[in-house]
Design a protein around this motif. Structure first.
Motif, PDB file in Angstrom:
ATOM      1  N   ILE A  24       0.830  -1.208   0.000  1.00 38.17           N
ATOM      2  CA  ILE A  24       0.000   0.000   0.000  1.00 38.17           C
ATOM      3  C   ILE A  24       0.865   1.259   0.000  1.00 38.17           C
ATOM      4  O   ILE A  24       0.607   2.169  -0.790  1.00 38.17           O
ATOM      5  N   PRO A  25       1.914   1.358   0.824  1.00 38.04           N
ATOM      6  CA  PRO A  25       2.780   2.541   0.697  1.00 38.04           C
ATOM      7  C   PRO A  25       3.407   2.662  -0.699  1.00 38.04           C
ATOM      8  O   PRO A  25       3.508   3.765  -1.238  1.00 38.04           O
ATOM      9  N   LEU A  26       3.784   1.541  -1.294  1.00 29.13           N
ATOM     10  CA  LEU A  26       4.332   1.569  -2.652  1.00 29.13           C
ATOM     11  C   LEU A  26       3.286   2.102  -3.640  1.00 29.13           C
ATOM     12  O   LEU A  26       3.587   2.915  -4.511  1.00 29.13           O
ATOM     13  N   PHE A  27       2.050   1.665  -3.466  1.00 32.41           N
ATOM     14  CA  PHE A  27       0.949   2.138  -4.308  1.00 32.41           C
ATOM     15  C   PHE A  27       0.802   3.653  -4.180  1.00 32.41           C
ATOM     16  O   PHE A  27       0.656   4.359  -5.179  1.00 32.41           O
ATOM     17  N   PHE A  28       0.858   4.167  -2.955  1.00 28.74           N
ATOM     18  CA  PHE A  28       0.722   5.608  -2.756  1.00 28.74           C
ATOM     19  C   PHE A  28       1.902   6.377  -3.348  1.00 28.74           C
ATOM     20  O   PHE A  28       1.721   7.453  -3.914  1.00 28.74           O
ATOM     21  N   VAL A  29       3.107   5.841  -3.233  1.00 31.84           N
ATOM     22  CA  VAL A  29       4.270   6.509  -3.821  1.00 31.84           C
ATOM     23  C   VAL A  29       4.108   6.579  -5.342  1.00 31.84           C
ATOM     24  O   VAL A  29       4.321   7.630  -5.962  1.00 31.84           O
ATOM     25  N   CYS A  30       3.723   5.464  -5.953  1.00 28.18           N
ATOM     26  CA  CYS A  30       3.531   5.444  -7.410  1.00 28.18           C
ATOM     27  C   CYS A  30       2.409   6.391  -7.823  1.00 28.18           C
ATOM     28  O   CYS A  30       2.514   7.089  -8.838  1.00 28.18           O
TER      29      CYS A  30
END
Length: 184
Positions: free
Chosen positions: A69-75
């Motif tokens: 989820i943090p990776l999703f938000f960064v992208c």
């Protein structure tokens, strides 16, 4: 395999992550949104473990909330163009207001109508409605599909994703304020 889920090999976790990556790759290959691949992996997991497993679910939540989820938000954030937001404040604010109309109001109305939630305090119903208005994952998925299909301008998508990101910050804050007011 499930009986070795808590050993150091973490076989089930590794298999599920491999299935997740494979289905996301298949989604990308067919130019579908990668979220569809992730949902498919969840369906397969529920099929394999229909009654669930609290220990495994806790591990998947930790991996999801701690990494994916943090990776999703960064992208998602990397695709936002701040200049366009400044240039199109009407679209930005209008979209947040539209989310209030299409998500907040129906949830507020349904909490007043539903037998299960009718007896909640009004402040609690408003809290639920505010939390229901956060919309970033759905907005990112839909705008990605629209941009890739050529039916949406990437700059407009950027503004909508930014508005969705703002809902993730503002709506829980408004819910907290409602909660504090409701306690008085």
């Amino acid at each position: 395999m499930v009986d070795r889920a808590s050993t150091t090999s973490q076989t089930v976790i590794r298999v599920v992550i491999m299935v997740l990556l494979a289905l996301v790759a298949v989604s990308a290959y067919f130019q579908l949104d990668s979220v569809l691949g992730a949902f498919a992996a969840g369906f397969i997991l529920r099929f394999v473990l229909p009654k669930g497993d609290a220990g495994l679910e806790n591990k998947f939540e930790a991996i999801g909330y701690g990494f994916f989820i943090p990776l999703f938000f960064v992208c998602s954030g990397a695709n936002i163009d701040p200049v366009t937001i400044v240039e199109k404040p009407g679209l930005f604010i209008g979209f947040i207001l539209l989310l209030m109309v299409v998500r907040f109001l129906p949830v507020l109305i349904s909490t007043n109508v539903s037998r299960d939630t009718r007896k909640l305090a009004f402040a609690q119903k408003v809290e639920i409605a505010f939390y229901s208005t956060t919309a970033l994952p759905l907005i990112v998925a839909v705008t990605n599909i629209a941009v890739n299909s050529g039916i949406m301008d990437p700059l407009d998508a950027s503004v909508l994703v930014a508005a969705g990101a703002v809902t993730v910050f503002i709506m829980p804050l408004l819910s907290l304020i409602c909660s504090k007011i409701g306690q008085k």
